[in-house]
Scaffold this motif. Structure first.
Motif, mmCIF file in Angstrom:
data_model
loop_
_atom_site.group_PDB
_atom_site.id
_atom_site.type_symbol
_atom_site.label_atom_id
_atom_site.label_comp_id
_atom_site.label_asym_id
_atom_site.label_seq_id
_atom_site.Cartn_x
_atom_site.Cartn_y
_atom_site.Cartn_z
ATOM 1 N N UNK A 92 21.341 -27.854 -0.186
ATOM 2 C CA UNK A 92 20.109 -28.475 -0.668
ATOM 3 C C UNK A 92 19.615 -27.715 -1.888
ATOM 4 N N UNK A 93 19.051 -28.467 -2.839
ATOM 5 C CA UNK A 93 18.494 -27.848 -4.026
ATOM 6 C C UNK A 93 17.161 -27.189 -3.740
ATOM 7 N N UNK A 94 16.561 -26.649 -4.770
ATOM 8 C CA UNK A 94 15.300 -25.922 -4.607
ATOM 9 C C UNK A 94 14.189 -26.814 -4.065
ATOM 10 N N UNK A 95 14.263 -28.115 -4.349
ATOM 11 C CA UNK A 95 13.240 -29.043 -3.873
ATOM 12 C C UNK A 95 13.673 -29.792 -2.618
ATOM 13 N N UNK A 96 14.827 -29.398 -2.038
ATOM 14 C CA UNK A 96 15.282 -30.011 -0.802
ATOM 15 C C UNK A 96 16.216 -31.183 -0.973
ATOM 16 N N UNK A 97 16.631 -31.491 -2.209
ATOM 17 C CA UNK A 97 17.532 -32.617 -2.423
ATOM 18 C C UNK A 97 18.928 -32.267 -1.911
ATOM 19 N N UNK A 98 19.518 -33.111 -1.044
ATOM 20 C CA UNK A 98 20.879 -32.828 -0.571
ATOM 21 C C UNK A 98 21.901 -33.029 -1.680
ATOM 22 N N UNK A 99 22.953 -32.220 -1.666
ATOM 23 C CA UNK A 99 23.992 -32.302 -2.692
ATOM 24 C C UNK A 99 25.272 -31.685 -2.150
ATOM 25 N N UNK A 100 26.390 -32.013 -2.803
ATOM 26 C CA UNK A 100 27.633 -31.326 -2.487
ATOM 27 C C UNK A 100 27.527 -29.878 -2.918
ATOM 28 N N UNK A 101 28.057 -28.987 -2.102
ATOM 29 C CA UNK A 101 27.924 -27.559 -2.394
ATOM 30 C C UNK A 101 28.551 -27.191 -3.732
ATOM 31 N N UNK A 102 29.640 -27.880 -4.116
ATOM 32 C CA UNK A 102 30.296 -27.556 -5.387
ATOM 33 C C UNK A 102 29.859 -28.473 -6.526
ATOM 34 N N UNK A 103 28.937 -29.406 -6.263
ATOM 35 C CA UNK A 103 28.419 -30.278 -7.314
ATOM 36 C C UNK A 103 29.438 -31.221 -7.926
ATOM 37 N N UNK A 104 30.528 -31.512 -7.213
ATOM 38 C CA UNK A 104 31.602 -32.319 -7.793
ATOM 39 C C UNK A 104 31.157 -33.754 -8.079
ATOM 40 N N UNK A 105 30.255 -34.277 -7.278
ATOM 41 C CA UNK A 105 29.690 -35.609 -7.482
ATOM 42 C C UNK A 105 28.210 -35.579 -7.155
ATOM 43 N N UNK A 106 27.448 -36.455 -7.794
ATOM 44 C CA UNK A 106 26.045 -36.645 -7.434
ATOM 45 C C UNK A 106 25.933 -37.880 -6.552
ATOM 46 N N UNK A 107 25.002 -37.849 -5.612
ATOM 47 C CA UNK A 107 24.817 -38.996 -4.738
ATOM 48 C C UNK A 107 23.357 -39.128 -4.346
ATOM 49 N N UNK A 108 23.015 -40.305 -3.850
ATOM 50 C CA UNK A 108 21.683 -40.562 -3.301
ATOM 51 C C UNK A 108 21.840 -41.554 -2.172
ATOM 52 N N UNK A 109 20.986 -41.452 -1.173
ATOM 53 C CA UNK A 109 21.113 -42.249 0.050
ATOM 54 C C UNK A 109 19.733 -42.723 0.480
ATOM 55 N N UNK A 110 19.665 -43.964 0.959
ATOM 56 C CA UNK A 110 18.407 -44.512 1.464
ATOM 57 C C UNK A 110 18.717 -45.536 2.534
ATOM 58 N N UNK A 111 17.828 -45.677 3.523
ATOM 59 C CA UNK A 111 18.027 -46.734 4.520
ATOM 60 C C UNK A 111 16.683 -47.251 5.004
ATOM 61 N N UNK A 112 16.668 -48.544 5.316
ATOM 62 C CA UNK A 112 15.448 -49.198 5.788
ATOM 63 C C UNK A 112 15.812 -50.496 6.482
#
Length: 250
Positions: A92-112
């Motif tokens: 997780x980044x400084x603001x809590x955003x989840x990410x791959x540990x090696x930063x190989x890809x960026x992603x975002x997830x949402x569900x509703x």
């Protein structure tokens, strides 16, 4: 799969997540395609901490949504990177955003409300948000308290029915921007303005002390079902978006 698939969101296997330059791959996961048996199989793809978190959900629908979202994310990331699902490591980044540990890809997830959306991209931040269209008690109070003055004026000028959908379009666009910045709820919603009026293209119109400036952002509206709206935001002026419905491997 027994579900009817929107032709705008064609079925595709995880291997289709391999990404080109300046392209966001956006994936829809309808939870009616994830029965109990499949959910149990998908849970095996998760890390132990993820399985423990899934077990803490009291409602089966919430547990199923979490498992489908995070297993689907692992399947697509693994396919795009040529790795095993179980070998992926997250941080997780400084603001809590989840990410791959090696930063190989960026992603975002949402569900509703029975729909999961996942966005993947290389070398760019990305944010995605989805909301089920529903009655929101006190919507006017939410608009007055949280939205930008320009957004409040845009929504107030609309008749009730268009204003209902426009509110969710506005909300998902704003959430997508906040997620792309990695700030989530830490970004005050009144500090930036997105387009709200029906027929007006999705755009970041104003932003107080945010980088990059509004003209360098792309916002794309998403309609993953007749009962849902969504949005995807990327801090880049020109970006392609590929839409898919995840075809689960057997």
């Amino acid at each position: 799969m027994s579900m009817l698939v929107d032709p705008n969101w064609p079925l595709a296997p995880p291997k289709a997540a391999v990404l080109g330059a300046a392209t966001v791959s956006c994936w829809r996961i309808p939870l009616d395609a994830v029965d109990r048996q499949r959910g149990n199989r998908l849970a095996e793809l998760l890390a132990e901490a993820e399985r423990q978190r899934a077990a803490r959900f009291l409602r089966p629908a919430d547990r199923r949504s979490y498992i489908a979202a995070h297993a689907g994310l692992r399947l697509m990331l693994a396919a795009a990177l040529g790795r095993r699902e179980q070998d992926l490591r997250f941080s997780t980044g400084a603001t809590g955003k989840p990410m791959l540990a090696d930063g190989a890809l960026e992603f975002s997830l949402s569900h509703s409300g029975g729909i999961v959306l996942i966005a993947l991209v290389r070398r760019l931040a990305v944010g995605v948000d989805v909301e089920r269209l529903r009655l929101v008690p006190g919507r006017e109070a939410i608009v007055r308290r949280y939205l930008h003055p320009g957004e409040r004026a845009d929504l107030a000028a609309l008749p009730p029915a268009p204003a209902h959908t426009a509110f969710f379009r506005c909300w998902t666009r704003k959430e997508a921007v906040a997620k792309a910045l990695g700030l989530g709820l830490g970004l005050p919603l009144e500090r930036y303005r997105v387009s709200c009026r029906p027929g007006v293209p999705a755009a970041l119109l104003e932003a107080q002390d945010l980088e990059p400036p509004p003209e360098l952002w792309s916002i794309h509206d998403l309609t993953p079902s007749a009962d849902h709206v969504g949005a995807l935001a990327v801090p880049a002026p020109s970006i392609g978006v590929l839409r898919h419905t995840l075809d689960w491997p057997d």
